[in-house]
Motif scaffolding. Structure first.
Motif, mmCIF file in Angstrom:
data_model
loop_
_atom_site.group_PDB
_atom_site.id
_atom_site.type_symbol
_atom_site.label_atom_id
_atom_site.label_comp_id
_atom_site.label_asym_id
_atom_site.label_seq_id
_atom_site.Cartn_x
_atom_site.Cartn_y
_atom_site.Cartn_z
ATOM 1 N N ILE A 54 12.288 -17.875 -15.682
ATOM 2 C CA ILE A 54 11.929 -17.489 -17.203
ATOM 3 C C ILE A 54 10.476 -17.484 -17.321
ATOM 4 O O ILE A 54 9.755 -18.389 -17.089
ATOM 5 C CB ILE A 54 12.410 -18.621 -18.203
ATOM 6 N N VAL A 55 10.217 -16.289 -17.954
ATOM 7 C CA VAL A 55 8.762 -15.928 -18.225
ATOM 8 C C VAL A 55 8.456 -16.000 -19.828
ATOM 9 O O VAL A 55 9.075 -15.177 -20.338
ATOM 10 C CB VAL A 55 8.307 -14.553 -17.694
ATOM 11 N N VAL A 56 7.703 -16.709 -20.264
ATOM 12 C CA VAL A 56 7.056 -16.981 -21.595
ATOM 13 C C VAL A 56 5.691 -16.213 -21.825
ATOM 14 O O VAL A 56 4.766 -16.683 -21.298
ATOM 15 C CB VAL A 56 7.511 -18.135 -22.127
ATOM 16 N N TYR A 57 5.748 -15.287 -22.714
ATOM 17 C CA TYR A 57 4.384 -14.642 -23.027
ATOM 18 C C TYR A 57 3.795 -15.119 -24.252
ATOM 19 O O TYR A 57 4.632 -15.276 -25.208
ATOM 20 C CB TYR A 57 4.346 -13.285 -23.034
ATOM 21 N N GLY A 58 2.629 -15.893 -24.223
ATOM 22 C CA GLY A 58 2.113 -16.050 -25.312
ATOM 23 C C GLY A 58 1.204 -15.202 -26.099
ATOM 24 O O GLY A 58 1.267 -14.075 -25.799
ATOM 25 N N VAL A 59 0.411 -15.597 -27.288
ATOM 26 C CA VAL A 59 -0.101 -14.510 -27.955
ATOM 27 C C VAL A 59 -1.529 -14.225 -27.049
ATOM 28 O O VAL A 59 -2.294 -15.096 -26.644
ATOM 29 C CB VAL A 59 -0.896 -15.129 -29.337
ATOM 30 N N THR A 60 -1.440 -13.015 -26.579
ATOM 31 C CA THR A 60 -2.388 -12.396 -25.310
ATOM 32 C C THR A 60 -2.611 -10.975 -25.866
ATOM 33 O O THR A 60 -1.848 -10.165 -26.620
ATOM 34 C CB THR A 60 -2.011 -12.805 -24.290
ATOM 35 N N PRO A 61 -3.835 -10.417 -25.473
ATOM 36 C CA PRO A 61 -4.101 -8.998 -25.687
ATOM 37 C C PRO A 61 -2.955 -8.174 -24.976
ATOM 38 O O PRO A 61 -2.553 -8.576 -23.681
ATOM 39 C CB PRO A 61 -5.323 -8.758 -25.068
ATOM 40 N N GLN A 63 -2.712 -5.338 -23.648
ATOM 41 C CA GLN A 63 -2.774 -4.541 -22.306
ATOM 42 C C GLN A 63 -2.400 -5.484 -21.262
ATOM 43 O O GLN A 63 -1.711 -4.985 -20.278
ATOM 44 C CB GLN A 63 -4.346 -3.903 -22.236
ATOM 45 N N SER A 64 -2.662 -6.844 -21.274
ATOM 46 C CA SER A 64 -2.566 -7.485 -20.167
ATOM 47 C C SER A 64 -1.019 -7.961 -20.059
ATOM 48 O O SER A 64 -0.777 -8.641 -18.872
ATOM 49 C CB SER A 64 -3.480 -8.831 -20.194
ATOM 50 N N VAL A 65 -0.326 -7.684 -20.949
ATOM 51 C CA VAL A 65 1.168 -8.248 -20.900
ATOM 52 C C VAL A 65 1.810 -7.053 -20.029
ATOM 53 O O VAL A 65 2.775 -7.754 -19.062
ATOM 54 C CB VAL A 65 1.730 -8.173 -22.164
ATOM 55 N N GLY A 66 1.560 -5.879 -19.956
ATOM 56 C CA GLY A 66 2.352 -5.035 -19.193
ATOM 57 C C GLY A 66 3.741 -4.667 -19.512
ATOM 58 O O GLY A 66 4.697 -4.297 -18.904
ATOM 59 N N LEU A 67 3.936 -4.870 -20.695
ATOM 60 C CA LEU A 67 5.307 -4.546 -21.479
ATOM 61 C C LEU A 67 5.023 -3.369 -22.374
ATOM 62 O O LEU A 67 3.916 -3.170 -23.100
ATOM 63 C CB LEU A 67 5.820 -5.610 -22.116
ATOM 64 N N PRO A 68 6.047 -2.447 -22.831
ATOM 65 C CA PRO A 68 5.831 -1.482 -23.735
ATOM 66 C C PRO A 68 5.849 -2.154 -25.148
ATOM 67 O O PRO A 68 6.583 -3.429 -25.046
ATOM 68 C CB PRO A 68 7.304 -0.699 -23.461
ATOM 69 N N PRO A 69 5.319 -1.675 -26.143
ATOM 70 C CA PRO A 69 5.185 -2.176 -27.428
ATOM 71 C C PRO A 69 6.554 -2.844 -28.023
ATOM 72 O O PRO A 69 6.654 -3.881 -28.549
ATOM 73 C CB PRO A 69 4.357 -1.454 -28.292
#
Length: 86
Positions: A54-61, A63-69
């Protein structure tokens, strides 16, 4: 006059049978309630055991997430250098 011993025994046996049936029905209804709950718990445990990661992305720029908006779970605003200069 004293009641017939066989009649008393018969009423006692009928009452004991009625109580036995009530206890049996209570046990059946109790198990009928618990079995679906146990099945749900087992299903949830199996699903949790089958999860690889399970991957949880926090608030981050963004571009560094690598996901489409569209797949980012927060409001995404993007601007180019030209947009900022205006």
């Amino acid at each position: 006059m004293r009641p017939d011993k066989n009649a008393v025994d018969s009423r006692h046996d009928a009452h004991a049978e009625k109580l036995r049936r009530i206890k049996l029905l209570r046990a059946i209804s109790w198990h009928a309630t618990l079995l679906p709950c146990a099945a749900l718990l087992l299903t949830a445990a199996e699903a949790a055991a089958q999860t690889d990661e399970i991957v949880v992305y926090g608030v981050t720029p963004t571009q560094s997430v690598g996901l489409p908006p569209e797949q980012i779970p927060y409001n995404v605003q993007a601007a180019t250098a030209e947009d900022i200069e205006r």
